[in-house]
Design an enzyme around this catalytic site. Structure first.
Site, short mmCIF file in Angstrom:
data_model
loop_
_atom_site.label_atom_id
_atom_site.label_comp_id
_atom_site.label_asym_id
_atom_site.label_seq_id
_atom_site.Cartn_x
_atom_site.Cartn_y
_atom_site.Cartn_z
N ARG A 182 0.32 -19.48 35.72
CA ARG A 182 -0.31 -18.76 34.60
C ARG A 182 -1.74 -19.24 34.46
O ARG A 182 -2.02 -20.44 34.61
CB ARG A 182 0.44 -19.06 33.30
CG ARG A 182 1.74 -18.31 33.18
CD ARG A 182 2.63 -18.83 32.08
NE ARG A 182 1.94 -19.27 30.86
CZ ARG A 182 2.55 -19.60 29.73
NH1 ARG A 182 3.87 -19.51 29.65
NH2 ARG A 182 1.88 -20.00 28.68
N ARG A 216 6.31 -22.32 13.98
CA ARG A 216 5.12 -22.77 14.70
C ARG A 216 3.94 -22.96 13.76
O ARG A 216 2.93 -23.50 14.17
CB ARG A 216 4.75 -21.71 15.72
CG ARG A 216 5.16 -22.05 17.16
CD ARG A 216 4.50 -21.07 18.00
NE ARG A 216 4.46 -21.09 19.39
CZ ARG A 216 5.38 -20.74 20.24
NH1 ARG A 216 6.60 -20.50 19.84
NH2 ARG A 216 5.13 -20.66 21.52
N ARG A 266 -5.56 -25.01 24.72
CA ARG A 266 -4.28 -24.66 24.08
C ARG A 266 -3.73 -25.81 23.26
O ARG A 266 -3.13 -25.61 22.21
CB ARG A 266 -3.24 -24.31 25.15
CG ARG A 266 -3.37 -22.89 25.67
CD ARG A 266 -2.61 -22.77 26.97
NE ARG A 266 -1.17 -22.68 26.78
CZ ARG A 266 -0.29 -22.91 27.75
NH1 ARG A 266 -0.68 -23.28 28.93
NH2 ARG A 266 0.99 -22.78 27.52
N ARG A 291 3.44 -26.14 36.98
CA ARG A 291 4.41 -25.15 36.49
C ARG A 291 4.20 -23.80 37.18
O ARG A 291 3.06 -23.37 37.38
CB ARG A 291 4.26 -25.00 34.98
CG ARG A 291 5.32 -24.09 34.38
CD ARG A 291 5.48 -24.31 32.93
NE ARG A 291 4.46 -23.62 32.14
CZ ARG A 291 4.53 -23.46 30.82
NH1 ARG A 291 5.54 -24.00 30.16
NH2 ARG A 291 3.58 -22.83 30.18
N LYS A 322 10.51 -29.08 26.47
CA LYS A 322 11.33 -28.66 25.31
C LYS A 322 12.45 -27.71 25.74
O LYS A 322 13.58 -27.82 25.27
CB LYS A 322 10.41 -27.87 24.37
CG LYS A 322 10.40 -28.29 22.97
CD LYS A 322 9.30 -27.59 22.17
CE LYS A 322 8.42 -26.62 22.87
NZ LYS A 322 8.34 -25.30 22.25
P1 AMP Z 1 7.38 -19.32 23.70
O1 AMP Z 1 8.34 -18.84 24.71
O2 AMP Z 1 8.02 -20.03 22.55
O3 AMP Z 1 6.23 -20.10 24.30
O4 AMP Z 1 6.70 -18.01 23.04
C1 AMP Z 1 5.98 -17.08 23.83
C2 AMP Z 1 4.98 -16.34 22.95
O5 AMP Z 1 5.67 -15.62 21.91
C3 AMP Z 1 3.99 -17.23 22.22
O6 AMP Z 1 2.88 -17.56 23.03
C4 AMP Z 1 3.60 -16.34 21.05
O7 AMP Z 1 2.70 -15.33 21.46
C5 AMP Z 1 4.92 -15.67 20.70
N1 AMP Z 1 5.68 -16.48 19.72
C6 AMP Z 1 6.92 -17.00 19.92
N2 AMP Z 1 7.34 -17.65 18.82
C7 AMP Z 1 6.34 -17.55 17.91
C8 AMP Z 1 6.16 -18.03 16.58
N3 AMP Z 1 7.11 -18.76 15.97
N4 AMP Z 1 5.00 -17.74 15.94
C9 AMP Z 1 4.06 -17.00 16.54
N5 AMP Z 1 4.14 -16.53 17.80
C10 AMP Z 1 5.27 -16.78 18.49
#
Ligand code: AMP
Length: 251
Positions: free
Chosen positions: A193, A121, A204, A160, A42
């Site tokens: 990770r 999300r 997940r 990754r 993505k």
């Molecule tokens: P990402 O880079 O989009 O994978 O986001 C990293 C982390 O930020 C996620 O694992 C969540 O802990 C938090 N996070 C980012 N966007 C959201 C969202 N829309 N709702 C809830 N948690 C979020």
């Protein structure tokens, strides 16, 4: 159009910061949401789309990562709580996420359009975004939904490597760093990770499906969903994305 760095600044900084991304004349303004589980590529598609369509890349994960680099005393208590959840790989509360988005509502008016990455999300976030857009007099163009089978996702995530310092993401074969084990962006150490191990990835994915399925259904019901198979090279997936969007222009 501003540079990618300039575009990100207003979003990352939030209230009061301005973005100078101006709408070039006679160009369609795209307002997109990007959906899909971790590992589908993505982020790469988001970068390509921003480059091609001139939209601002609005990632909620980037906002939280930027908050993490602030000294703890400069962070609001709600942000500290959010960062703890993020550290554990859990979702931040809908309320905190919506506050972050509302503080940045001016970015939704960006003359160049926007691409929301990592948001919404949950179903509650999708409903709240819908209400916010209505209130702001804006409409979404499409919700791009990247899909891939679970085994392929497990294989991809196993390769990754993530920078321990800045969070930048690489892949052993698909997107290798210039120097093995070293981040191209900041020189930090690249690690696997814990949650990219196969057992963790399966857990997940279940969590992702549970929260994302209602979001996908929400956009499908509104006729905005464009599902795209994400196997193959980034350029191939990008071509499919562009034809899905061209369908949007025609429809
Ligand atoms: P990402 O880079 O989009 O994978 O986001 C990293 C982390 O930020 C996620 O694992 C969540 O802990 C938090 N996070 C980012 N966007 C959201 C969202 N829309 N709702 C809830 N948690 C979020």
């Amino acid at each position: 159009m501003m540079t990618a760095i300039g575009q990100q600044t207003a979003w990352i900084k939030g209230a009061g910061a301005h973005c100078a991304n101006e709408k070039p004349s006679a160009r369609q303004v795209w307002r997109l949401v990007v959906l899909g589980p971790p590992g589908v590529g993505k982020g790469t598609q988001a970068e390509l789309l921003c480059e091609r369509l001139g939209v601002c890349h609005l990632s909620t994960g980037d906002v939280f990562r930027a908050c993490r680099s602030l000294p703890p005393q400069e962070r609001a208590p709600a942000i500290n709580a959010a960062l703890e959840l993020m550290q554990r790989g859990e979702l931040v509360s809908d309320q905190v996420v919506m506050n972050i988005i509302r503080e940045r509502a001016s970015c939704l008016h960006c003359g160049g359009g926007f691409l929301l990455d990592g948001f919404p999300r949950t179903f509650a976030q999708a409903i709240a975004l819908d209400a916010l857009l209505q209130q702001e007099g804006l409409t979404l163009t499409a919700a791009l939904n990247y899909v891939m089978n679970l085994d392929e996702i497990v294989t991809r995530l196993a390769g990754r490597r993530t920078c321990a310092a800045c969070g930048a993401s690489f892949h052993e074969s698909r997107r290798p760093p210039r120097v093995l084990g070293v981040c191209d962006s900041c020189g930090g150490k690249l690690c696997q990770r814990d949650d990219d191990r196969p057992e963790a990835v399966r857990v997940r994915m279940q969590a992702y499906q549970a929260s994302a399925s209602p979001v996908v259904a929400f956009y499908e019901k509104r006729g905005l969903l464009r599902s795209i198979r994400a196997e193959g090279l980034p350029e191939e997936v990008f071509r499919k994305t562009m034809s899905a969007l061209n369908g949007t222009i025609l429809s």
